[in-house]
Write a protein that holds these residues in place. Structure first.
Motif, PDB file in Angstrom:
ATOM      1  N   ARG A 174       0.848  -1.188   0.000  1.00 48.60           N
ATOM      2  CA  ARG A 174       0.000   0.000   0.000  1.00 48.60           C
ATOM      3  C   ARG A 174       0.885   1.240   0.000  1.00 48.60           C
ATOM      4  NH1 ARG A 174      -5.324   0.011   1.501  1.00 48.60           N
ATOM      5  NH2 ARG A 174      -5.058   1.903   2.766  1.00 48.60           N
ATOM      6  N   ILE A 175       0.585   2.171  -0.909  1.00 44.07           N
ATOM      7  CA  ILE A 175       1.379   3.392  -1.058  1.00 44.07           C
ATOM      8  C   ILE A 175       0.433   4.586  -0.957  1.00 44.07           C
ATOM      9  CG2 ILE A 175       2.980   4.690  -2.517  1.00 44.07           C
ATOM     10  CD1 ILE A 175       4.140   2.028  -1.679  1.00 44.07           C
ATOM     11  N   LYS A 176       0.597   5.390   0.102  1.00 42.20           N
ATOM     12  CA  LYS A 176      -0.222   6.593   0.258  1.00 42.20           C
ATOM     13  C   LYS A 176       0.474   7.845  -0.261  1.00 42.20           C
ATOM     14  CE  LYS A 176      -3.035   5.190   4.222  1.00 42.20           C
ATOM     15  NZ  LYS A 176      -3.437   5.557   5.607  1.00 42.20           N
ATOM     16  N   GLY A 177       1.779   7.779  -0.464  1.00 47.94           N
ATOM     17  CA  GLY A 177       2.539   8.946  -0.901  1.00 47.94           C
ATOM     18  C   GLY A 177       3.201   8.731  -2.243  1.00 47.94           C
ATOM     19  N   THR A 178       4.408   9.275  -2.377  1.00 44.67           N
ATOM     20  CA  THR A 178       5.185   9.182  -3.617  1.00 44.67           C
ATOM     21  C   THR A 178       6.559   8.606  -3.312  1.00 44.67           C
ATOM     22  OG1 THR A 178       4.070  11.070  -4.641  1.00 44.67           O
ATOM     23  CG2 THR A 178       6.237  10.507  -5.488  1.00 44.67           C
ATOM     24  N   LEU A 179       6.988   7.626  -4.091  1.00 48.89           N
ATOM     25  CA  LEU A 179       8.346   7.086  -3.994  1.00 48.89           C
ATOM     26  C   LEU A 179       9.252   7.882  -4.915  1.00 48.89           C
ATOM     27  CD1 LEU A 179       7.512   3.265  -4.106  1.00 48.89           C
ATOM     28  CD2 LEU A 179       7.899   4.689  -2.084  1.00 48.89           C
ATOM     29  N   ARG A 180      10.432   8.264  -4.407  1.00 50.95           N
ATOM     30  CA  ARG A 180      11.351   9.108  -5.176  1.00 50.95           C
ATOM     31  C   ARG A 180      12.690   8.400  -5.343  1.00 50.95           C
ATOM     32  NH1 ARG A 180       8.920  13.961  -5.739  1.00 50.95           N
ATOM     33  NH2 ARG A 180       7.166  14.347  -4.292  1.00 50.95           N
ATOM     34  N   VAL A 181      13.076   8.243  -6.620  1.00 52.45           N
ATOM     35  CA  VAL A 181      14.342   7.588  -6.956  1.00 52.45           C
ATOM     36  C   VAL A 181      15.171   8.617  -7.707  1.00 52.45           C
ATOM     37  CG1 VAL A 181      15.418   5.565  -7.992  1.00 52.45           C
ATOM     38  CG2 VAL A 181      13.025   5.450  -7.254  1.00 52.45           C
ATOM     39  N   ALA A 182      16.183   9.169  -7.041  1.00 55.02           N
ATOM     40  CA  ALA A 182      16.957  10.242  -7.659  1.00 55.02           C
ATOM     41  C   ALA A 182      18.452   9.968  -7.697  1.00 55.02           C
ATOM     42  CB  ALA A 182      16.714  11.563  -6.924  1.00 55.02           C
ATOM     43  N   GLY A 183      18.921   8.962  -6.958  1.00 51.68           N
ATOM     44  CA  GLY A 183      20.351   8.686  -6.928  1.00 51.68           C
ATOM     45  C   GLY A 183      20.834   8.044  -8.214  1.00 51.68           C
ATOM     46  N   ASN A 184      21.926   8.558  -8.760  1.00 51.61           N
ATOM     47  CA  ASN A 184      22.493   7.972  -9.975  1.00 51.61           C
ATOM     48  C   ASN A 184      22.799   6.488  -9.766  1.00 51.61           C
ATOM     49  OD1 ASN A 184      22.446  10.546 -10.977  1.00 51.61           O
ATOM     50  ND2 ASN A 184      24.656  10.870 -10.886  1.00 51.61           N
ATOM     51  N   GLY A 185      22.508   5.686 -10.787  1.00 50.63           N
ATOM     52  CA  GLY A 185      22.894   4.283 -10.747  1.00 50.63           C
ATOM     53  C   GLY A 185      22.042   3.406  -9.855  1.00 50.63           C
ATOM     54  N   VAL A 186      20.800   3.822  -9.563  1.00 52.76           N
ATOM     55  CA  VAL A 186      19.892   3.037  -8.714  1.00 52.76           C
ATOM     56  C   VAL A 186      18.783   2.434  -9.569  1.00 52.76           C
ATOM     57  CG1 VAL A 186      18.229   3.127  -6.822  1.00 52.76           C
ATOM     58  CG2 VAL A 186      20.374   4.408  -6.662  1.00 52.76           C
ATOM     59  N   VAL A 187      18.458   1.180  -9.315  1.00 51.49           N
ATOM     60  CA  VAL A 187      17.361   0.501 -10.010  1.00 51.49           C
ATOM     61  C   VAL A 187      16.340   0.059  -8.970  1.00 51.49           C
ATOM     62  CG1 VAL A 187      16.711  -1.487 -11.433  1.00 51.49           C
ATOM     63  CG2 VAL A 187      18.854  -0.260 -11.888  1.00 51.49           C
ATOM     64  N   LEU A 188      15.067   0.339  -9.230  1.00 47.50           N
ATOM     65  CA  LEU A 188      13.946  -0.132  -8.413  1.00 47.50           C
ATOM     66  C   LEU A 188      13.289  -1.270  -9.178  1.00 47.50           C
ATOM     67  CD1 LEU A 188      12.129   0.217  -5.906  1.00 47.50           C
ATOM     68  CD2 LEU A 188      10.762   1.835  -7.257  1.00 47.50           C
ATOM     69  N   ARG A 189      13.331  -2.460  -8.608  1.00 47.13           N
ATOM     70  CA  ARG A 189      12.899  -3.657  -9.350  1.00 47.13           C
ATOM     71  C   ARG A 189      11.921  -4.479  -8.525  1.00 47.13           C
ATOM     72  NH1 ARG A 189      17.801  -6.717 -10.054  1.00 47.13           N
ATOM     73  NH2 ARG A 189      18.186  -5.453 -11.903  1.00 47.13           N
ATOM     74  N   GLY A 190      10.850  -4.915  -9.175  1.00 48.33           N
ATOM     75  CA  GLY A 190       9.913  -5.836  -8.558  1.00 48.33           C
ATOM     76  C   GLY A 190      10.112  -7.243  -9.057  1.00 48.33           C
ATOM     77  N   ALA A 191       9.126  -8.111  -8.742  1.00 47.22           N
ATOM     78  CA  ALA A 191       9.187  -9.507  -9.154  1.00 47.22           C
ATOM     79  C   ALA A 191       8.412  -9.770 -10.436  1.00 47.22           C
ATOM     80  CB  ALA A 191       8.647 -10.391  -8.031  1.00 47.22           C
ATOM     81  N   GLY A 192       7.596  -8.803 -10.863  1.00 44.96           N
ATOM     82  CA  GLY A 192       6.789  -8.969 -12.062  1.00 44.96           C
ATOM     83  C   GLY A 192       5.615  -8.022 -12.032  1.00 44.96           C
ATOM     84  N   ASP A 193       5.011  -7.778 -13.201  1.00 44.43           N
ATOM     85  CA  ASP A 193       3.922  -6.797 -13.294  1.00 44.43           C
ATOM     86  C   ASP A 193       2.565  -7.441 -13.496  1.00 44.43           C
ATOM     87  OD1 ASP A 193       4.445  -7.617 -15.923  1.00 44.43           O
ATOM     88  OD2 ASP A 193       3.932  -5.664 -16.768  1.00 44.43           O
ATOM     89  N   GLY A 194       2.446  -8.722 -13.191  1.00 49.31           N
ATOM     90  CA  GLY A 194       1.154  -9.396 -13.284  1.00 49.31           C
ATOM     91  C   GLY A 194       0.265  -9.056 -12.107  1.00 49.31           C
ATOM     92  N   GLU A 195      -0.996  -9.534 -12.134  1.00 50.43           N
ATOM     93  CA  GLU A 195      -1.962  -9.147 -11.108  1.00 50.43           C
ATOM     94  C   GLU A 195      -1.919 -10.017  -9.856  1.00 50.43           C
ATOM     95  OE1 GLU A 195      -6.093  -9.667 -12.247  1.00 50.43           O
ATOM     96  OE2 GLU A 195      -5.438 -10.841 -13.986  1.00 50.43           O
ATOM     97  N   ASP A 196      -1.300 -11.171  -9.897  1.00 51.05           N
ATOM     98  CA  ASP A 196      -1.270 -12.061  -8.736  1.00 51.05           C
ATOM     99  C   ASP A 196      -0.128 -11.655  -7.801  1.00 51.05           C
ATOM    100  OD1 ASP A 196      -1.262 -14.050  -6.869  1.00 51.05           O
ATOM    101  OD2 ASP A 196      -0.982 -15.708  -8.296  1.00 51.05           O
TER     102      ASP A 196
END
Length: 516
Positions: free
Chosen positions: A116-138
């Motif tokens: 659950r996300i009520k705000g905003t996630l901010r990715v600003a550092g050079n060379g950083v990757v935000l990765r999940g496990a997949g974009d499916g609905e399950d």
């Protein structure tokens, strides 16, 4: 560049290629009068009417390079309640790690689950990757960011980079362009004083909108709206210097507008790179925005916003129920958005909403490839005016479009719809490369020096010729016409409804030629 299985199938559909029986043969190939391609892939450009096809070969992450695979350095899972601070802390932790030899700090990996996300996630550092496990609905096997609430109003769920612009000049680096004419497609120009400019510098090339040039373009062709005035539509390009030889500067990507000294006096300066972030990626996430109905707008407006970035990417992400955009770019250059979906927007069906994939002010050299949109007003759109150029929509699809994919306003340049397909549109015009006249706030000539290539419109594809420029529709399906929202000369049309265009993809051919 590699093409996914889904993109290959989409491309096959655009080309009209299906199962071919033993007694059938594939359609014979043909080449445009404007572009010859040799067996070894060498391209030859022809200009029978004085207009040249733009070159999109340097579009995308690091000029179209394959997206990197970055090592995971931190892994987290969901917690009860709001996960905004929990995830932001982990993002900041990775941003504080040292840069590796390839320019990356590492990837933060989010385990499968619902966050659950009520705000905003901010990715600003050079060379950083935000990765999940997949974009499916399950959520058992995929990473679902469930964006809830509307505080602040119309927020972004993920912001990559920080706010900025290209206005900051390094002192004493501004110099005039002295060529009488720098043709469209050029990668070099002559300056009065190269001064301290050197290889690797980022420079801003400015084409002012002087009165003489504005007169030459019919002051925007805005019909009943006020004409464009000086400072309304200055053209700007952000480019990296690759060589300085005397007073001659070579840059890393072509220009999409001729610099004509008889119409305006152009100049360039070294940008101070204030706030610029580089080499950031977002991958394998599903952003599911909570909305109270299909026309509700009191929720997160945008899924992922990229800003003040160079060399960035979004890969294999799905955004649902946004109000404005699934993926939104500003002051971003050399970025790739690959294998992404912007689906089921929840908003009123009116201006300002449902721009599924939206390249806004300062968006340049951006590749959208193998992406799909549904129920958009402007599903794939260049919406940043004269500072937006070099936008490629490659092997993209849109289902149920309610307005056209297009250059939206005020002299956006160098758009390419390459093997784009419209599926069951709910509007008569699905692609517009031309004038919007007095639509919006004097949108006028909204796309120039732009191309539809091997694209299936499934309805009307409008291509019109702007003053001093051209637009092209080559090998396209649908009703290709010059009859648009306003009366204007018809642009360049060739091979409408004819299968077998070679090369099948203009972007792929130009990119391959650029890397030889």
């Amino acid at each position: 560049m590699p093409v996914s299985r889904r993109a290959f199938l989409t491309g096959a559909a655009v080309l009209g290629i299906g199962a071919v029986s033993a007694c059938e043969s594939a359609p014979s190939t043909w080449q445009s009068r404007l572009l010859g391609v040799a067996k070894d892939g060498t391209l030859t450009y022809h200009e029978p009417n004085g207009y040249r096809l733009p070159d999109f070969g340097a579009v995308g992450y690091r000029g179209g390079q394959q997206l990197p695979t970055v090592e995971t350095v931190r892994t987290v899972g969901p917690i009860e309640g709001d996960n905004t601070a929990h995830l932001q802390s982990a993002i900041d932790e990775v941003a504080g790690m040292p840069l590796g030899p390839q320019g990356f700090r590492g990837a933060l990996e989010l385990r499968p689950g619902t966050y659950r996300i009520k705000g905003t996630l901010r990715v600003a550092g050079n060379g950083v990757v935000l990765r999940g496990a997949g974009d499916g609905e399950d959520p058992e096997t995929n990473t679902v960011l469930r964006a809830v609430g509307n505080s602040p109003s119309a927020r972004d769920v993920i912001v990559v980079g920080t706010r900025g612009s290209w206005n900051g000049q390094d002192p004493d680096t501004r110099t005039k362009v002295t060529d009488e004419l720098v043709p469209l497609g050029s990668t070099s120009l002559t300056v009065a004083d190269p001064g301290s400019l050197g290889e690797g510098d980022l420079v801003v090339i400015v084409h002012p909108d002087d009165p003489t040039w504005l007169k030459a373009i019919d002051r925007g062709g805005t019909e009943d709206d006020p004409s464009w005035k000086p400072d309304d539509v200055p053209i700007m390009y952000l480019r990296r210097v690759v060589e300085v030889s005397g007073d001659r500067i070579t840059i890393d990507a072509p220009l999409y507008q001729a610099l004509d000294r008889s119409l305006t006096r152009c100049y360039l300066y070294r940008w101070d790179e204030a706030g610029l972030s580089t080499d950031i990626g977002v991958e394998k996430l599903r952003i599911d925005i909570k909305a109270s109905g299909t026309k509700d707008r009191k929720h997160a407006a945008n899924g992922i916003r990229l800003m003040n970035l160079r060399d960035a990417w979004v890969r294999d992400c799905t955004v649902l129920r946004f109000a404005k955009a699934g993926i939104y770019t500003t002051y971003t250059t050399q970025a790739t958005v690959a294998g992404c979906h912007a689906l089921e927007p929840a908003s009123p069906i009116r201006p300002g909403y449902r721009y599924n994939f939206d390249a806004e002010q300062g968006s340049q050299q951006i590749l959208f490839t193998d992406c799909h949109a549904t129920q958009g007003r402007h599903s794939f759109v260049a919406n940043g005016g004269s500072s937006t150029s070099g936008i490629v929509f490659h092997r993209t699809t849109a289902t149920g479009s309610r307005a056209s994919s297009e250059g939206h306003r005020r002299w956006s340049q160098g758009l390419l719809f390459d093997n784009h397909e419209e599926i069951r549109p709910r509007v008569d015009t699905t692609i517009l490369l031309g004038s919007r006249g007095d639509y919006g706030s004097g949108h006028g000539w909204s796309a120039v020096n732009s191309v539809a290539w091997n694209t299936r419109a499934s309805a009307r594809l409008v291509v019109q010729r702007p003053p001093t420029a051209q637009n092209f529709a080559i090998g396209c399906g649908g009703r290709v016409t010059g009859n648009g929202p306003v009366d204007a000369p018809t642009g360049y049309r060739e091979g409408t409804g004819r299968p077998g265009l070679e090369p099948a993809s203009l972007y792929e051919a130009q990119h391959a030629a650029s890397t030889r």
